[in-house]
Design an enzyme around this catalytic site. Structure first.
Site, PDB file in Angstrom:
ATOM      1  N   TYR A  14      10.487 -34.881 -17.839  1.00 26.62           N
ATOM      2  CA  TYR A  14       9.032 -34.773 -17.773  1.00 26.62           C
ATOM      3  C   TYR A  14       8.512 -35.012 -16.366  1.00 26.62           C
ATOM      4  CZ  TYR A  14       8.644 -39.910 -17.740  1.00 26.62           C
ATOM      5  OH  TYR A  14       8.735 -41.230 -17.404  1.00 26.62           O
TER       6      TYR A  14
ATOM      7  N   ARG B  67      -3.854  -1.410  -6.115  1.00 22.99           N
ATOM      8  CA  ARG B  67      -3.049  -2.632  -6.070  1.00 22.99           C
ATOM      9  C   ARG B  67      -3.522  -3.537  -7.201  1.00 22.99           C
ATOM     10  NH1 ARG B  67      -5.829  -4.937  -0.502  1.00 22.99           N
ATOM     11  NH2 ARG B  67      -7.958  -4.841  -1.269  1.00 22.99           N
TER      12      ARG B  67
ATOM     13  N   LYS C 188       0.833  -1.197   0.000  1.00 19.98           N
ATOM     14  CA  LYS C 188       0.000   0.000   0.000  1.00 19.98           C
ATOM     15  C   LYS C 188       0.872   1.254   0.000  1.00 19.98           C
ATOM     16  CE  LYS C 188      -3.717  -0.362   2.507  1.00 19.98           C
ATOM     17  NZ  LYS C 188      -4.474  -0.511   3.752  1.00 19.98           N
TER      18      LYS C 188
ATOM     19  N   ARG D 170      -3.233   3.053   8.575  1.00 21.64           N
ATOM     20  CA  ARG D 170      -3.548   1.758   7.955  1.00 21.64           C
ATOM     21  C   ARG D 170      -2.300   0.885   7.872  1.00 21.64           C
ATOM     22  NH1 ARG D 170      -8.121   2.730   3.763  1.00 21.64           N
ATOM     23  NH2 ARG D 170      -8.440   4.958   4.034  1.00 21.64           N
TER      24      ARG D 170
ATOM     25  N   MET E  16      -5.380  -7.041   8.411  1.00 21.70           N
ATOM     26  CA  MET E  16      -4.773  -6.016   9.241  1.00 21.70           C
ATOM     27  C   MET E  16      -5.838  -4.944   9.511  1.00 21.70           C
ATOM     28  SD  MET E  16      -1.835  -7.367   9.398  1.00 21.70           S
ATOM     29  CE  MET E  16      -0.953  -6.047  10.198  1.00 21.70           C
TER      30      MET E  16
ATOM     31  N   SER F   9      11.931 -43.231 -13.911  1.00 18.57           N
ATOM     32  CA  SER F   9      10.858 -42.359 -13.474  1.00 18.57           C
ATOM     33  C   SER F   9      10.825 -42.423 -11.949  1.00 18.57           C
ATOM     34  CB  SER F   9       9.533 -42.821 -14.064  1.00 18.57           C
ATOM     35  OG  SER F   9       8.501 -41.971 -13.629  1.00 18.57           O
TER      36      SER F   9
END
Lengths: 873, 873
Positions: free
Chosen positions: B850, B336, B22, B92, B103, B763
């Protein structure tokens, strides 16, 4: 091109890699000027090249052998084709490591139909000559052509029976000629070819057979059993023949410079007059003791004593010597460090140090760590022995120890029954290399024939297996699978008990007691503890185990399994009360009662251990291990705890696990039930306070098991430490305790540096670490592990010898990380592998501080630790 | 000493670490010349220092704040103590990452009994002034003194009820003065102190409260949920007040530059005339759509459109803007990057690329991989929906998706029921930050009040949770735990179904169908496959799964679990015939019949997959998984197989295992039953031959599971290959098959170089590898894992996100060893973690080829793979 063939005077004792043990020693003895028949050695590399070339001789090798044959003919003044001085040779294998009975020998090579008369004329002895020839055909037929021996033996026996002869020496020329004809016919029938007449053809055939025998099944089994690499190959020794079978001024024998059973100093052995080569070892005739040679052939005996002494001093070790006497002249055919029983090994090693021949380090290296538990072989309990029924004491004490088991009459059955879990005893007329698979699984070996150097005796001593040989009042019928001794009949599967030290055989099973070793044993162990870098602790919690273990002077206890203390009925009841408690109040009440039991447990341990350190592992198994097992127990417990059966069963269902090994156990329990570990910590510290007041300096080491996540250790440690500190403040005292972790989860090894921040010590739990690294459950793997071994998928059982590439790597990673974080951190091992010599060498090399094993393995571990320290300085 | 306080004109958008999101954006907008009330930001470091100093202000910080207050007074020409130009401020929080509702905020700070008249004179509005003061007492009382809001609200409601008022705007001066007196009394009662009158005291109290709120429970939960580190701290923004509550020329609102639910371009939002601050977000009054502003205050609307456009272009992303209009003048209070639904995220990302604002890479990075499955949220099946009973469609579609579940009326119950395994739906009048624990476990959230930017809507969209808000015909009685809508009554535990896309609520449960995404989704996925280095395959064997997965364009199949094909009744019967067979003949007969089934299985797979590669894993589970489960099945089977029940039970006992996970399974089966794998290999190759004849280029990749020892792989591979080669010769054809190993045993990772000699590919099976590395059984760990998470022993479930330090390290070791031995070796992952974004980043970094995951996770994996490739080039 590399040299592939060496004359005896071109080598020495250090060239065992190239010449094999026998060849190197023949060269060494030639150098020393001993009476050694002349000859040469074909190298082990030549063997491997031959085997790698699909069993074919290279042109180079053929030429080199031929040129050495020529030199031998020159040196001896004899020749394969000479009409007066006939060259005959023996062909023997000789690998780097002695492999008794595993490789094959051919004697009298060079004889044929045409030159028989030359030998007969030279020796003036046709019987001898024909005997030599039939032996050649028999040995060549067996070793080179693969014809089973019994074809020849049966033929010989038939003649002897027909003529009423008792011994081979009873046969006359005509008998032998008939036998030779028959032997040749046997040979032809099996090979579809005549017995080769050309000496060089015989020679190359024999060499090829020796080479190939490196890969025969018996050799492979022996190598596997003794961890001998497959790629060494065997050398071949070609040596001028000398004859022990030319008459009563001749003979052949085996002598040890000390008694291989006890280690007592002085010539020990056996010989046969008028016999050749393998007759003694094969156990076909029962030989005479070596002492008798002093009266039979005093000069030869004197020579033998002198040369034996010289050889032992030269090699700085007890020697096993083969000799042949030819017409009153002594020849040494072989010397090597003699195999001995564990007991003898200790006595000999201590004697050699006392005699100034070797250092303490050399003495320690001379004793195989595995053999330690042989000197600690349990013996029959005196009381039980009093009531036992003696079957016979007529045999020879070939290898000491005591054992009970079920008798079987052939190796295959013995093997099968042993694999099924039976303790077996092999009963044979005599053993041969074919029996090796059955011998290795037997608790004891008994033979009715053969002497102290027979195949059975040598192999049994090598394996530390209890053995009685030459039990002449034992009639064994291998086909009917029964044995009679002194009117008693034994059937396959019957129990007997064998005392290999006293050479006594008893009916039935007899209870055993452990042994704690004799003087030389304790001397060696003192030296071992002096030289070792690794401390050896024991895994023990019961008073009796601790007392037994203390006789071996361990450095402390490396593992007290507290759960072993929870199974006595009154404790189990409290544990169940804890598990089924409905509220925190009941739970705490149960824990308080368990606390009182634990207090006594730890006091006892401290009292026994005095100021030696003790690692106490907090509760490890999952709670369901403490549950009732059947309906009766369940309903009883329900009454006790004032619960309904269904309440009980619900809780039991809750606790049941699909994979208990991977379940809610170890420190995971303490996350769910923090009071459990706090209770144990309290018992550990309170009992230490009590002992401190009695003047003991107790330093408990508290171990948290199954840690895999940093926060497990930090949070549990914090709780335990807070609880202990409060206790100490309350009691206005101080105890020097430490808190460590058991590393047995693979992940723990990767975070050992982080864990080290919250641990005073680590102990690796190799059992669980191996289970998890392999994904094997010890409870289940037993079902398929045999197939793994049979198909050679597994060479070594990783639960018995550390798997260095997987489990060992994880431990190494952890050690490095831990030392990085805390250079002085105490690191140990407390799994089964803590008592395995090969694993101990690894633990030494990666720098652990201690190993901990079962009390009985402590001395093995102490010796192995010393050997590792000597070998890997 | 570091600078701890920054004026808005001292910072910029890049300083989020220091100024929070902010503060950085306020600074950036100040730099851009936007109408921003003046102010300054206290840094996040100041917050952490404060928290680390046991919640105490350092002298330095106090001085720095005071000096910035002075500067603010100078810049605004106002002062806390001025008698004409009164400075009032908002306080704030503003952390680096947006934490909506987590908050706390305080408005109108600086007012007191003494200066009320100054504000009243200045604004000519006593009602407004008194409203501001009561708001200050209320917010300060709640945020700083911790007095629950409802004390204040109940007091206000009482007055409104007594006077018959409907809205807050109906209250007159007298009413407000009474309320202020009451609020002060509430404050005094709770704090035993008067409401502080000194503005600087108010200011430091507010700053301290914001700092401390960083560690409140809601904030901690949110951080844990969103993987935000605990040590970042929050900044505090002190800003001159502007007023939305001065009358009808004033207002306050929230606007998105695009629709956060759909992504549609154009201003989207809500506002309230004559309201302040949190009124919109708190959902107390239902706000008007932003479009209405165009008629209410056209100039302000025009300014807002222009500034929004400017901000979106500046930030290259959709913006979420808070604004206040004070007497007809627009102020921007915050901007924002806007939270959006997954669907909107895809649409916006594609639009931004099309509009030339961002690159494809930036577009890919803008979308959270986890959110992919939200666009693929299953929807109600059309048929099931036809029969469903609609309860209401009056609400707002706050967050799309569909879900069925049981309704609960408070967060705690919802949480408890969800932990017990229920699917829950939270029904509330409105939600507040206290409800977060219940919201995160809910399938859907429904509120009767609030708008599209209410707490419930914002949080639900952030979590991808289906949500309907402002359902005004829903009467919820939270105390009685019931809800009424349109004459229907819902009780706690009743099932409802919620469609968040259409804002419809239905009675009962409705069947779901998967979704395969829309245009923008497919565009993004095309880009993702273009940028990714890792291929993404799927784990699938059934025709329906394969078809579903193919719609996501996977690179192939990474795991066919052949055992899934063995459970259909006729196959299970043959499998049991195999298991209980008494001889090799019966065994082979059973295998032959299974072979025919497998042939069809593989043909189907090849047909669906065409020329994409397919990894087929040979049988993995222990044989006891195929056994009958109850007495009825047992006796039936005994009849079928002509066995006695006891024969059957004996074999079953033989197969039972203590720890099946560590038992006789995977390739261990093939050591004992070689024909099993040979049969499967035969089916794989024969079906490939058949497909080849139909013109398909099939390249089967045969995978041997659970390899831990080199000899397992070499011997099994040799047998399979020999069998296949014989088949190919017999059929005079050629198939391009390969044989690889599944690495899932820790030990396998350490011998990957050795194994590579006998494998064409590896694998990694992350499920078993994680189980063994942790020593956790997934079947059992569920019972204690909650305690682990609650006690924060485990932060991330290693079965859901790769444990990099343990499991990841093993994989890395294996990859390095394998590549050393065979640089071009194909390496993949086929466990659950193959579909987890964070794990995929790791797999990308260590260079796998992969990953393979369940069909539904393929797009997540594709996006995650692209993001990893962009981030870790």
């Amino acid at each position: 091109m590399n040299k592939q063939v060496y004359d005896f005077n071109e080598g020495n004792a250090k060239m065992k890699d190239i010449l094999g043990g026998k060849g190197a020693n023949l060269a060494e003895m030639t150098k020393l000027g001993l009476p050694i028949p002349k000859g040469f050695t074909i190298s082990t590399q030549a063997c491997m090249s031959y085997l790698n070339q699909k069993e074919d001789f290279s042109e180079d090798l053929i030429q080199e052998i031929k040129s050495h044959v020529k030199s031998l003919q020159l040196a001896t003044g004899k020749s394969f084709n000479d009409s007066t001085q006939l060259l005959l040779v023996s062909v023997r294998s000789g690998a780097k490591q002695s492999m008794p009975g595993m490789m094959d020998t051919i004697l009298n090579l060079g004889l044929n139909d045409g030159n028989l008369s030359v030998l007969a004329e030279e020796t003036g002895n046709w019987v001898f000559t024909l005997d030599c020839y039939r032996r050649l055909i028999q040995m060549y037929g067996n070793v080179v052509a693969g014809i089973p021996s019994h074809y020849f033996e049966r033929c010989l026996d038939k003649v002897k029976t027909a003529k009423g002869y008792k011994n081979d020496t009873d046969l006359n020329c005509e008998d032998w000629q008939g036998i030779i004809t028959d032997f040749k016919a046997i040979y032809y029938k099996h090979c579809q070819a005549s017995f080769p007449q050309e000496p060089m053809q015989q020679l190359f055939g024999a060499i090829a057979a020796v080479f190939s025998s490196w890969n025969n099944e018996r050799a492979q089994v022996y190598r596997e059993l003794n961890d001998i690499p497959d790629n060494l190959g065997t050398a071949v020794n070609i040596q001028e023949m000398v004859y022990g079978n030319t008459g009563n001024q001749s003979g052949t024998g085996v002598a040890f410079t000390r008694n291989p059973s006890t280690g007592e100093n002085g010539l020990f052995g056996e010989y046969l007059i008028n016999a050749q080569g393998e007759d003694v070892v094969a156990g076909v005739r029962t030989p005479a003791s070596i002492d008798k040679l002093a009266t039979d052939l005093p000069q030869c005996y004197e020579d033998l004593v002198r040369l034996s002494d010289l050889l032992e001093k030269h090699y700085c070790d007890m020697q096993d010597i083969e000799f042949t006497i030819e017409n009153g002249k002594l020849f040494i055919l072989q010397t090597r460090n003699g195999k001995r029983t564990a007991k003898a090994a200790f006595n000999i090693a201590v004697s050699l140090v006392n005699e100034g021949l070797i250092s303490k380090e050399q003495a320690l290296m001379q004793i195989e760590a595995k053999s330690v538990d042989q000197v600690l072989h349990p013996t029959f309990s005196a009381e039980a022995l009093g009531a036992a029924k003696l079957l016979t004491d007529e045999g020879l004490p070939a290898s000491p120890g005591a054992a009970s088991g079920r008798v079987y009459f052939d190796a295959a059955t013995a093997q099968e029954k042993a694999q099924a879990g039976e303790k077996v005893i092999l009963l044979r007329q005599e053993t041969s290399p074919e029996d090796i698979n059955g011998m290795v699984v037997s608790q004891a070996i008994v033979t009715s024939r053969g002497g102290m150097t027979s195949h059975a005796a040598v192999v049994a001593r090598g394996m530390g297996c209890c053995c009685v040989v030459g039990c002449s009042d034992l009639e064994i019928d291998e086909v009917a699978e029964l044995a009679r001794m002194n009117s008693q009949t034994l059937h396959a599967g019957d129990y007997i008990s064998v005392d290999g030290t006293e050479a006594k055989i008893y009916a039935g099973q007899i209870a055993m007691v452990p042994s704690t070793g004799q003087e030389a044993f304790h001397t060696i162990m003192d030296w071992a503890r002096e030289k070792a870098k690794l401390d050896v602790r024991m895994n023990a919690e019961s008073k009796s185990d601790i007392r037994m273990g203390l006789s071996f002077n361990p450095a402390g206890i490396g593992l007290v399994r507290t759960e072993h203390m929870f199974f006595a009925p009154e404790r189990l009841r409290e544990m169940r009360r804890f598990i089924f408690s409905k509220n925190a109040y009941d739970q705490d009440a149960a824990l308080k009662r368990i606390l009182n039991y634990q207090l006594e447990d730890f006091k006892t341990i401290y009292e026994e251990m005095q100021d030696r350190p003790v690692v106490i592992r907090l509760l490890d198994p999952p709670l369901h291990e403490f549950l009732p097992h059947n309906n009766q127990e369940i309903s009883q417990l329900a009454k006790q705890l004032h619960l309904t059966i269904s309440q009980l069963e619900n809780r039991m269902d809750e606790l049941a696990e699909v994979n208990p090994m991977l379940g809610h156990r170890g420190c995971r329990l303490a996350i769910s039930y923090p009071n459990l570990y706090k209770m144990q910590a309290e018992a550990i510290i309170k009992s230490a306070i009590i002992m401190k007041e009695k003047g003991l300096r107790v330093k408990p080491e508290i171990m948290i098991p199954l840690v895999g996540i940093k926060e497990e250790l930090t949070s549990i440690r914090a709780e335990i430490v807070a609880h202990i500190e409060a206790l100490l403040i309350e009691n206005k005292t101080y105890i020097d305790y430490s808190v460590g972790a058991m590393l047995e989860i693979p992940r723990a090894c990767f975070i050992a540096d982080d864990l080290a921040e919250s641990a005073d010590f680590f102990s690796f739990g190799t059992n669980d670490l191996t289970q998890l690294t392999y994904g094997f459950s010890r409870d289940d793997a037993g079902k398929f592990i045999n197939e793994y071994v049979n198909r050679k998928v597994l060479k070594l059982d990783p639960f018995q010898t550390l798997d260095e590439v997987g489990v060992g790597k994880l431990i190494e990673i952890a050690v490095n990380k831990a030392r990085q974080a805390k250079p002085e951190m105490k690191l140990g091992v407390c799994g089964e592998l803590g008592g395995d010599p090969r694993s101990i060498a690894f633990f030494h090399k990666i720098g652990l501080d201690y190993v901990s094993c079962s009390p009985f393995r402590v001395p093995i571990a102490q010796l192995a630790a010393a050997q590792a320290a000597i070998q890997f300085k």
